[in-house]
Design a protein around this motif. Structure first.
Motif, PDB file in Angstrom:
ATOM      1  N   ARG A 208       0.842  -1.193   0.000  1.00 62.67           N
ATOM      2  CA  ARG A 208       0.000   0.000   0.000  1.00 62.67           C
ATOM      3  C   ARG A 208       0.879   1.245   0.000  1.00 62.67           C
ATOM      4  NH1 ARG A 208      -0.359   0.380   6.016  1.00 62.67           N
ATOM      5  NH2 ARG A 208      -0.403   2.617   6.484  1.00 62.67           N
ATOM      6  N   THR A 209       0.360   2.309  -0.545  1.00 64.29           N
ATOM      7  CA  THR A 209       1.109   3.560  -0.616  1.00 64.29           C
ATOM      8  C   THR A 209       0.246   4.698  -0.078  1.00 64.29           C
ATOM      9  OG1 THR A 209       2.291   2.798  -2.593  1.00 64.29           O
ATOM     10  CG2 THR A 209       2.322   5.159  -2.127  1.00 64.29           C
ATOM     11  N   ASP A 210       0.705   5.350   0.983  1.00 65.11           N
ATOM     12  CA  ASP A 210       0.032   6.521   1.544  1.00 65.11           C
ATOM     13  C   ASP A 210       0.847   7.763   1.209  1.00 65.11           C
ATOM     14  OD1 ASP A 210      -1.727   4.719   2.601  1.00 65.11           O
ATOM     15  OD2 ASP A 210      -1.114   4.976   4.690  1.00 65.11           O
ATOM     16  N   HIS A 211       0.220   8.707   0.532  1.00 68.61           N
ATOM     17  CA  HIS A 211       0.907   9.938   0.165  1.00 68.61           C
ATOM     18  C   HIS A 211       1.104  10.820   1.399  1.00 68.61           C
ATOM     19  CE1 HIS A 211       0.048   9.792  -4.399  1.00 68.61           C
ATOM     20  NE2 HIS A 211      -0.089   8.590  -3.884  1.00 68.61           N
ATOM     21  N   PRO A 212       2.211  11.524   1.467  1.00 70.16           N
ATOM     22  CA  PRO A 212       2.469  12.369   2.631  1.00 70.16           C
ATOM     23  C   PRO A 212       1.892  13.772   2.473  1.00 70.16           C
ATOM     24  CG  PRO A 212       4.361  12.467   1.205  1.00 70.16           C
ATOM     25  CD  PRO A 212       3.366  11.521   0.540  1.00 70.16           C
ATOM     26  N   SER A 213       1.823  14.463   3.581  1.00 71.75           N
ATOM     27  CA  SER A 213       1.616  15.903   3.572  1.00 71.75           C
ATOM     28  C   SER A 213       2.996  16.522   3.744  1.00 71.75           C
ATOM     29  CB  SER A 213       0.706  16.335   4.725  1.00 71.75           C
ATOM     30  OG  SER A 213      -0.587  15.764   4.588  1.00 71.75           O
ATOM     31  N   VAL A 214       3.301  17.525   2.934  1.00 68.37           N
ATOM     32  CA  VAL A 214       4.626  18.143   2.971  1.00 68.37           C
ATOM     33  C   VAL A 214       4.487  19.599   3.404  1.00 68.37           C
ATOM     34  CG1 VAL A 214       6.701  18.721   1.648  1.00 68.37           C
ATOM     35  CG2 VAL A 214       5.458  16.605   1.142  1.00 68.37           C
ATOM     36  N   TYR A 215       5.293  19.984   4.406  1.00 63.71           N
ATOM     37  CA  TYR A 215       5.247  21.330   4.956  1.00 63.71           C
ATOM     38  C   TYR A 215       6.652  21.930   4.977  1.00 63.71           C
ATOM     39  CZ  TYR A 215       0.939  19.450   7.077  1.00 63.71           C
ATOM     40  OH  TYR A 215      -0.263  18.849   7.313  1.00 63.71           O
ATOM     41  N   PHE A 216       6.708  23.260   4.927  1.00 65.31           N
ATOM     42  CA  PHE A 216       7.933  23.987   5.241  1.00 65.31           C
ATOM     43  C   PHE A 216       7.757  24.586   6.635  1.00 65.31           C
ATOM     44  CE2 PHE A 216       8.350  24.634   0.475  1.00 65.31           C
ATOM     45  CZ  PHE A 216       9.391  23.736   0.347  1.00 65.31           C
ATOM     46  N   LEU A 217       8.706  24.322   7.525  1.00 65.87           N
ATOM     47  CA  LEU A 217       8.634  24.813   8.895  1.00 65.87           C
ATOM     48  C   LEU A 217       9.861  25.650   9.206  1.00 65.87           C
ATOM     49  CD1 LEU A 217       7.575  21.464  10.646  1.00 65.87           C
ATOM     50  CD2 LEU A 217       6.082  23.279   9.785  1.00 65.87           C
ATOM     51  N   GLN A 218       9.680  26.715   9.973  1.00 72.02           N
ATOM     52  CA  GLN A 218      10.784  27.591  10.378  1.00 72.02           C
ATOM     53  C   GLN A 218      10.443  28.215  11.725  1.00 72.02           C
ATOM     54  OE1 GLN A 218      11.563  31.077   7.907  1.00 72.02           O
ATOM     55  NE2 GLN A 218      13.768  30.787   8.148  1.00 72.02           N
ATOM     56  N   LYS A 219      11.343  28.065  12.696  1.00 68.45           N
ATOM     57  CA  LYS A 219      11.090  28.594  14.036  1.00 68.45           C
ATOM     58  C   LYS A 219      11.082  30.117  14.034  1.00 68.45           C
ATOM     59  CE  LYS A 219      13.035  24.649  16.533  1.00 68.45           C
ATOM     60  NZ  LYS A 219      14.078  24.202  17.500  1.00 68.45           N
ATOM     61  N   SER A 220      12.041  30.711  13.315  1.00 68.82           N
ATOM     62  CA  SER A 220      12.111  32.171  13.226  1.00 68.82           C
ATOM     63  C   SER A 220      12.686  32.535  11.864  1.00 68.82           C
ATOM     64  CB  SER A 220      12.990  32.738  14.342  1.00 68.82           C
ATOM     65  OG  SER A 220      14.336  32.353  14.169  1.00 68.82           O
ATOM     66  N   SER A 221      12.687  33.820  11.553  1.00 71.08           N
ATOM     67  CA  SER A 221      13.153  34.269  10.243  1.00 71.08           C
ATOM     68  C   SER A 221      14.631  33.987  10.020  1.00 71.08           C
ATOM     69  CB  SER A 221      12.888  35.768  10.078  1.00 71.08           C
ATOM     70  OG  SER A 221      13.542  36.500  11.113  1.00 71.08           O
ATOM     71  N   SER A 222      15.376  33.755  11.110  1.00 72.18           N
ATOM     72  CA  SER A 222      16.813  33.495  10.987  1.00 72.18           C
ATOM     73  C   SER A 222      17.154  32.007  11.103  1.00 72.18           C
ATOM     74  CB  SER A 222      17.581  34.276  12.057  1.00 72.18           C
ATOM     75  OG  SER A 222      17.166  33.895  13.357  1.00 72.18           O
ATOM     76  N   SER A 223      16.152  31.178  11.334  1.00 75.17           N
ATOM     77  CA  SER A 223      16.384  29.740  11.507  1.00 75.17           C
ATOM     78  C   SER A 223      16.414  29.028  10.166  1.00 75.17           C
ATOM     79  CB  SER A 223      15.285  29.126  12.384  1.00 75.17           C
ATOM     80  OG  SER A 223      15.215  29.759  13.631  1.00 75.17           O
ATOM     81  N   GLN A 224      16.953  27.814  10.179  1.00 75.02           N
ATOM     82  CA  GLN A 224      16.936  26.987   8.981  1.00 75.02           C
ATOM     83  C   GLN A 224      15.508  26.585   8.656  1.00 75.02           C
ATOM     84  OE1 GLN A 224      19.389  23.648   9.975  1.00 75.02           O
ATOM     85  NE2 GLN A 224      17.954  22.790  11.450  1.00 75.02           N
ATOM     86  N   VAL A 225      15.248  26.284   7.405  1.00 78.30           N
ATOM     87  CA  VAL A 225      13.926  25.866   6.961  1.00 78.30           C
ATOM     88  C   VAL A 225      13.899  24.343   6.872  1.00 78.30           C
ATOM     89  CG1 VAL A 225      12.274  25.863   5.051  1.00 78.30           C
ATOM     90  CG2 VAL A 225      13.401  27.980   5.730  1.00 78.30           C
ATOM     91  N   SER A 226      12.894  23.740   7.481  1.00 78.62           N
ATOM     92  CA  SER A 226      12.735  22.293   7.439  1.00 78.62           C
ATOM     93  C   SER A 226      11.653  21.924   6.439  1.00 78.62           C
ATOM     94  CB  SER A 226      12.347  21.742   8.816  1.00 78.62           C
ATOM     95  OG  SER A 226      13.375  21.937   9.755  1.00 78.62           O
ATOM     96  N   CYS A 227      11.987  21.026   5.539  1.00 74.71           N
ATOM     97  CA  CYS A 227      10.980  20.439   4.652  1.00 74.71           C
ATOM     98  C   CYS A 227      10.541  19.160   5.347  1.00 74.71           C
ATOM     99  CB  CYS A 227      11.571  20.145   3.287  1.00 74.71           C
ATOM    100  SG  CYS A 227      10.343  19.481   2.118  1.00 74.71           S
TER     101      CYS A 227
END
Length: 355
Positions: A208-227
């Protein structure tokens, strides 16, 4: 809801790394692995826990409290069609292993001049085959208190001991030709044969294949961006950043694939944007690949897609990752005990581990 102790074990497994890394894409191979953990000094946690996984999916569980091996997937009950005594045999074998492991902790404590405190002894074993069943790889490793203890090298057919306290065991096992032959046979023959059976039993579920939800997350404007991708299945997935269509590795930090409480998985890959002009952000994109999906999921980095903590509580972060707050706390506690091993074992391999 899952038993919290079982959830803790699954979270622990998500962080374990292996010495061997397959060169094939994650959807080109299948794996069967078992992880056994004995512990002392941890209240309200079983002294011994065993978990079996097929392609990263929990299929078997045992602990010293219930003293019974139980199937974790409905299709695993089909095993009794071919072997009616399968679960009784597993329960008996795991009970014997439990007693051996607990005793091995005491022996290790003596060798290391330890007395009280928390101590962890782990074993990881299994095998991996490709989709055509032509290539087989296998492993067996043991660890103690977060450090490698002893591991089997299939190429040389000898044991390696990174710490001198394991030399006694290494020398004994190297000269035990029957044990070496049994270990090799399990890795190259028995384990792949059982993996093929499990893949047949669980075909409808495992494919079976479940598609993910993909988000961009960032704690603050100077933090790294998490995919961040969550809710996908199976766990055979890959994720990376691209710039102008080319995969990049500089300023990129890739996380582990972790389980969610609903049986799906999550992962993330971080990108440090501190030295990148905001005008160039559109040149970057996050790519997610999953076994069963013919096309990659590509998400361009756009400011309006980034979610931050400015107007959201930390509970939001825990909600989208699918990890309970209790699980997150447990993950932090157990990071101390994670050790980087990959290994194999047949049922009788560790009965006299440290003697």
């Amino acid at each position: 809801m899952k038993n919290p102790e079982i959830s803790m074990v699954i979270i622990l497994l998500g962080g374990i790394k292996h010495h061997h890394q397959s060169t094939a894409p994650p959807w080109m191979h299948h794996s069967l692995q078992y992880i056994y953990t004995a512990s002392t000094g941890i209240n309200s946690f079983p002294d011994f826990v065993a978990v079996g996984l097929v392609d990263g999916t929990e299929v078997m569980y045992y602990d010293s409290d219930i003293r019974k091996a139980i199937p974790k997937q409905d299709w695993m009950r089909k095993v009794t069609e071919d072997d009616p005594q399968y679960w009784d045999f597993q329960s008996q074998g795991l009970y014997e292993t439990q007693m051996s492991f607990i005793n091995s902790i005491e022996v290790a404590k003596k060798r290391l001049n330890q007395s009280r405190g928390v101590h962890i002894f782990q074993n990881m074993y299994g095998c991996e085959i490709d989709d055509e069943y032509e290539r087989v790889e296998g492993w067996e490793s043991f660890g103690y208190d977060g450090e490698d203890f002893i591991a089997f090298d299939l190429k040389t057919e000898r044991w390696s001991a990174p710490v001198h306290q394991a030399f006694i065991t290494k020398n004994k096992w190297d000269y035990d030709k029957m044990k070496v032959a049994e270990t090799k046979n399990y890795i190259t023959q028995t384990c792949p044969a059982w993996l093929k059976k499990y893949l047949k039993y669980g075909k409808n579920s495992l494919v079976r294949t479940d598609h993910p939800s993909v988000y961009f997350l960032q704690k603050s404007s100077s933090s790294q961006v998490s995919c961040h991708a969550t809710g996908f299945y199976p766990s055979r997935a890959e994720m990376f950043w691209r710039k102008d269509g080319e995969e990049i590795h500089e300023d990129v930090n890739k996380g582990e694939i972790l389980p969610n409480n609903d049986g799906t998985f999550q992962m993330r890959v971080d990108l440090d944007l501190s030295s990148i002009s905001s005008d160039d952000w559109m040149r970057y994109e996050c790519v997610f690949q999953l076994s069963g999906l013919k096309e990659d999921l590509v998400t361009k980095l756009e400011k309006e897609k980034i979610r931050t903590n400015k107007k959201k509580s930390l509970f939001f972060i825990f909600t989208i990752t699918g990890v309970t707050i209790g699980g997150a706390i447990g993950l932090g506690i157990y990071h101390f005990f994670l050790w980087k091993v990959r290994g194999k074992k047949s049922t009788n391999c560790f009965f006299f581990l440290l003697f």
